[in-house]
Design a protein around this motif. Sequence first.
Motif, short mmCIF file in Angstrom:
data_model
loop_
_atom_site.label_atom_id
_atom_site.label_comp_id
_atom_site.label_asym_id
_atom_site.label_seq_id
_atom_site.Cartn_x
_atom_site.Cartn_y
_atom_site.Cartn_z
N TYR A 5 47.56 -62.81 59.39
CA TYR A 5 47.25 -62.58 57.99
C TYR A 5 47.49 -63.83 57.14
O TYR A 5 47.05 -63.89 56.00
N HIS A 50 43.16 -66.61 56.13
CA HIS A 50 42.27 -65.59 55.60
C HIS A 50 41.22 -66.21 54.68
O HIS A 50 41.44 -67.26 54.08
N MET A 87 54.72 -57.77 59.91
CA MET A 87 53.43 -58.21 59.40
C MET A 87 52.77 -59.17 60.40
O MET A 87 53.39 -60.13 60.85
N GLU A 106 53.59 -61.40 46.89
CA GLU A 106 52.26 -61.77 46.44
C GLU A 106 52.13 -61.63 44.92
O GLU A 106 51.49 -62.46 44.26
N TYR A 126 56.61 -53.67 55.36
CA TYR A 126 55.27 -53.74 55.92
C TYR A 126 54.97 -52.45 56.68
O TYR A 126 55.76 -52.03 57.54
N ALA A 146 51.34 -65.04 53.70
CA ALA A 146 52.17 -64.41 54.73
C ALA A 146 53.53 -65.10 54.70
O ALA A 146 53.68 -66.21 55.23
N ASN A 185 43.27 -55.99 45.97
CA ASN A 185 44.43 -55.91 45.08
C ASN A 185 43.99 -56.37 43.69
O ASN A 185 44.04 -57.55 43.34
N ASP A 215 42.42 -57.82 51.67
CA ASP A 215 42.91 -58.78 50.68
C ASP A 215 44.35 -59.17 50.99
O ASP A 215 45.23 -58.31 51.00
N ARG A 216 44.56 -60.46 51.23
CA ARG A 216 45.90 -61.02 51.40
C ARG A 216 45.93 -62.35 50.67
O ARG A 216 44.98 -63.12 50.69
N GLY A 252 48.47 -52.80 46.53
CA GLY A 252 49.21 -53.67 47.44
C GLY A 252 50.63 -53.15 47.65
O GLY A 252 51.05 -52.15 47.08
N PHE A 285 40.03 -62.77 59.03
CA PHE A 285 41.42 -63.15 59.26
C PHE A 285 41.58 -63.86 60.59
O PHE A 285 40.81 -63.65 61.54
#
Length: 311
Positions: free
Chosen positions: A59, A62, A55, A123, A50, A42, A87, A38-39, A118, A10
């Motif tokens: 992030y 990534h 957050m 997302e 968060y 953002a 996720n 895992d992202r 998650g 990240f």
Amino acid sequence: MRIGFSVPQFGPFADPDRTAAMCTALEALGCHSLWVADRLLAPLTPPDGYPGGTMPARYGTHLDPLLALSLAATATERVRLGSSTLNALWQPPLVLARALTTLDLISHGRLDVGIGLGWMREEYEAAGVPWRGRGARLEETLDVLDAVWRFDTVVHTGPLWKIPESTVLPKPLQDPRPPVLLGGFTPPALERVGRRADGWLAASMPLPYVHGLWAVAVEAAERAGRDPGELRRVFRVNPDITATEADPAETHHRGTVRQICDHLKAMCSAVTDEVLVDLQLTTDSPDEYLNLAAAFLAELNEPSPRRLRPV
């Protein structure tokens, strides 16, 4: 107690060459495991819920978790390699099973599959996956993974996915499958851990919360005829390092290196317990990351009790 660190992926660490070199260096320091997160995105408008407040902006930069784990696998020889957490609901489980099988083979059987639901609705919307019904979707995802990994002839019929009688090869190197650990901090999540997982992807938290949640998993394992003593626990911390000692009530995430390590040691009551120290939000350069990782390793490997002074 086992000691793991995050795979650098990240913010300033989202560079494949840097990631591979740092994984090699972390293994050389003597850690037990390396873990990806895992992202997908953002949001510019801060999302609701968060954990811990705002957050982190980094992030938004990534590397893909499974590809980052492939980098880690080829850059190391000994350490376990896991996801905390992946996720899993953003792709069909048959596709996920294929990718994870390949990772287990690339790593020569060093993969730990860490799965979570998650927390960010945005997302799910971006991935085109329904937010509602996540628990049932995860249950069926685990069913498909089991079918693909355990049986010569793969077949599955469920409310979300259907797989006709098929050959799906190769199988993972680990038999009967890679260990599956589940994240979550609610009673239903811990019940699922006890009923069907190999362990819990937890977080550093005040001890009463750990004990209360873990009791749910233990009871569920016993009801399912499983030995709760076989379940693993991995306690993740994103440390906020201070130069002087912090309030003892905050040392599950904030304080000197020694304070945070003392709390992590107190959480680990079994030899199979593990800590995961994520330094990507704490440091900005490889040297800084590796130096702090060495400090955590030294402190966590030092027996207690001992002298008390800030680090």
